[in-house]
Design a protein around this motif. Structure first.
Motif: not given
Length: 52
Positions: A21-26
């Protein structure tokens, strides 16, 4: 003072989900920033950068 012996460590699957989820947001944020930078430059400047 008592110590808690049953401390719960996060499961690897939870970590993977959180990292995904963090990678997708980044990625979404970086894509938006790149798009904003591209829109800020006039078309004449963009074409002149390609020609040395």
């Amino acid at each position: 003072m008592e110590r808690k012996t049953g401390s719960q460590k996060p499961k690897p699957q939870d970590r993977d989900t959180r990292l995904k989820a963090a990678l997708k947001a980044n990625l979404a944020r970086r894509k938006q920033q790149a798009k904003a930078r591209g829109a800020a430059k006039p078309a004449s400047e963009q074409s002149s950068e390609k020609d040395p």
